[in-house]
Motif scaffolding. Structure first.
Motif, PDB file in Angstrom:
ATOM      1  N   SER A   1     -60.045 -46.893  26.633  1.00 35.89           N
ATOM      2  CA  SER A   1     -59.314 -47.369  25.415  1.00 35.89           C
ATOM      3  C   SER A   1     -60.432 -47.262  24.211  1.00 35.89           C
ATOM      4  CB  SER A   1     -59.000 -48.788  25.839  1.00 35.89           C
ATOM      5  OG  SER A   1     -58.654 -49.492  24.335  1.00 35.89           O
TER       6      SER A   1
ATOM      7  N   TYR B   1     -53.139 -64.333  21.767  1.00 36.14           N
ATOM      8  CA  TYR B   1     -52.716 -63.402  22.264  1.00 36.14           C
ATOM      9  C   TYR B   1     -51.511 -63.530  23.357  1.00 36.14           C
ATOM     10  CZ  TYR B   1     -55.638 -64.272  26.552  1.00 36.14           C
ATOM     11  OH  TYR B   1     -56.166 -65.057  27.583  1.00 36.14           O
TER      12      TYR B   1
ATOM     13  N   GLY C   1     -53.562 -54.550  19.741  1.00 36.61           N
ATOM     14  CA  GLY C   1     -54.167 -54.521  21.105  1.00 36.61           C
ATOM     15  C   GLY C   1     -53.977 -53.030  21.597  1.00 36.61           C
TER      16      GLY C   1
ATOM     17  N   GLY D   1     -49.975 -56.087  21.641  1.00 42.02           N
ATOM     18  CA  GLY D   1     -50.389 -54.825  22.347  1.00 42.02           C
ATOM     19  C   GLY D   1     -49.261 -53.750  21.915  1.00 42.02           C
TER      20      GLY D   1
ATOM     21  N   TYR E   1     -61.162 -52.416  29.255  1.00 38.72           N
ATOM     22  CA  TYR E   1     -59.908 -51.762  29.316  1.00 38.72           C
ATOM     23  C   TYR E   1     -60.086 -50.140  29.604  1.00 38.72           C
ATOM     24  CZ  TYR E   1     -59.092 -55.950  26.326  1.00 38.72           C
ATOM     25  OH  TYR E   1     -58.862 -56.997  25.962  1.00 38.72           O
TER      26      TYR E   1
ATOM     27  N   THR F   1     -59.894 -54.067  21.245  1.00 39.91           N
ATOM     28  CA  THR F   1     -60.275 -53.120  22.486  1.00 39.91           C
ATOM     29  C   THR F   1     -61.503 -53.734  23.256  1.00 39.91           C
ATOM     30  OG1 THR F   1     -60.861 -50.833  23.250  1.00 39.91           O
ATOM     31  CG2 THR F   1     -61.930 -51.417  21.288  1.00 39.91           C
TER      32      THR F   1
ATOM     33  N   HIS G   1     -66.153 -62.016  26.073  1.00 43.45           N
ATOM     34  CA  HIS G   1     -64.824 -61.840  26.494  1.00 43.45           C
ATOM     35  C   HIS G   1     -64.291 -62.796  27.572  1.00 43.45           C
ATOM     36  CE1 HIS G   1     -62.068 -58.325  28.019  1.00 43.45           C
ATOM     37  NE2 HIS G   1     -61.216 -59.397  27.503  1.00 43.45           N
TER      38      HIS G   1
ATOM     39  N   TRP H   1     -55.339 -52.573  24.773  1.00 46.01           N
ATOM     40  CA  TRP H   1     -55.588 -53.083  26.196  1.00 46.01           C
ATOM     41  C   TRP H   1     -54.962 -51.856  27.046  1.00 46.01           C
ATOM     42  CZ3 TRP H   1     -51.547 -56.598  28.901  1.00 46.01           C
ATOM     43  CH2 TRP H   1     -51.656 -56.727  30.221  1.00 46.01           C
TER      44      TRP H   1
END
Length: 311
Positions: free
Chosen positions: A55, A194, A10, A265, A50, A46, A112, A12
């Motif tokens: 990102s 996640y 990730g 992440g 972000y 991504t 999202h 983020w």
């Protein structure tokens, strides 16, 4: 898509939103990217949200000279970042993101969150209907009814739901209890988990004597339950010792054992090295059951402010 690695990485925090400090630059992130690619972890998650493209831009700089089939990009349509009043909002967002990243296609593309999601899923379906290079299409932070609705919308356009991404960990199994994991298995949908480490709460790094730094949202969530998390981390530590790894690798290995694809992440090279170790652990059914028994006995609710119960 059969070529997915066991773990997605990730980006983020690469948006430099201050969550992990403001010292992340392309130069400091480059070794992280290189280490991951060397070890076959080539799926990067991504979103424009972000850092409003930050990102994506950093990632674009790293992939621009690589063969397109050597990496996988997972990006997202975040409704709150689009011009909701525009009839071409979906097209505009996707094509802006592709241009930003210097790509001709994404490998996975997500809705999202659930804000007006049926409308946006319909728009996404219309955009990709009949096109070549259709990515895996996914939804994030959806409950079971919303997932089924998204699947129906996509099917009406000759497409299918291929991915679901939700918060899922040893101490938050609401996507399992609600039947989402079973639905995904039955319908050939990849479930991406996640926050499997609960932002470090299941890493063994924090306990009642060493709380998370005050003033952060994660400290507000986890510091009040550190006594219970100590019990969980002790159980994780026993299994970690058996496999010769750190505590943080075990929740990730658990998520893989459950048939999910964890998103980790990464802001340090050591995070990638830890992910590689986790991907190489195969927990037994007894170990999985033992960890879940400990977790269930703690009775924790770590649903965060942007989420809801999945039941």
């Amino acid at each position: 898509m059969n070529n997915l690695p066991k773990i997605a990485l990730g980006a983020w925090a690469w948006g430099n939103d201050g969550t992990f400090g403001g010292s992340l630059t392309a130069d400091t992130l480059r070794p992280i990217f290189d280490k991951a690619m060397e070890n076959g972890l080539n799926l990067w998650d991504t979103a424009y949200a972000y850092g409003m493209g930050t990102s994506e831009k950093v990632l674009a700089g790293f992939v621009k000279d690589l063969p397109r089939d050597s990496f996988l990009i997972s990006d997202k349509f975040t409704p709150q970042c689009a011009d909701a009043s525009s009839p071409t909002a979906m097209k505009d967002m996707i094509e802006m993101q592709l241009k930003l990243m210097g790509l001709d296609r994404f490998d996975i593309y997500w809705i999202h969150n659930v804000w007006d999601a049926p409308k946006w899923t319909e728009e996404l379906a219309k955009y990709f209907e009949g096109k070549d290079n259709v990515p895996m299409i996914g939804v994030s932070n959806h409950n079971l009814a919303e997932i089924k609705q998204a699947d129906e919308i996509l099917k009406a356009h000759g497409l299918k739901l291929s991915a679901v991404q939700n918060h899922y960990s040893l101490i938050n199994r609401s996507s399992e209890d609600s039947g989402i994991l079973d639905y995904c298995k039955e319908n050939d949908i990849t479930f991406f988990s996640y926050m499997v480490l609960e932002q470090g709460a299941l890493s063994g790094k924090y306990d009642t004597a060493h709380p998370m730094p005050a003033g952060s949202a994660r400290a507000d969530s986890y510091n009040p339950i550190l006594d219970k998390l100590e019990v969980m981390n002790e159980a994780l530590g026993k299994i970690a010792d058996k496999y010769g790894v750190g505590i943080a690798q075990v929740p990730v290995a658990w998520a893989i054992a459950k048939g999910t694809l964890p998103i980790i992440g990464v802001t340090k090279v050591s995070h990638v090295e830890d992910a590689v170790k986790a991907a190489n652990i195969t927990l037994t059914a007894d170990e999985v059951a033992e960890l879940e028994s400990v977790a269930d006995g703690l009775g924790l609710n770590v649903i965060r402010f942007w989420e809801k119960e999945m039941k």
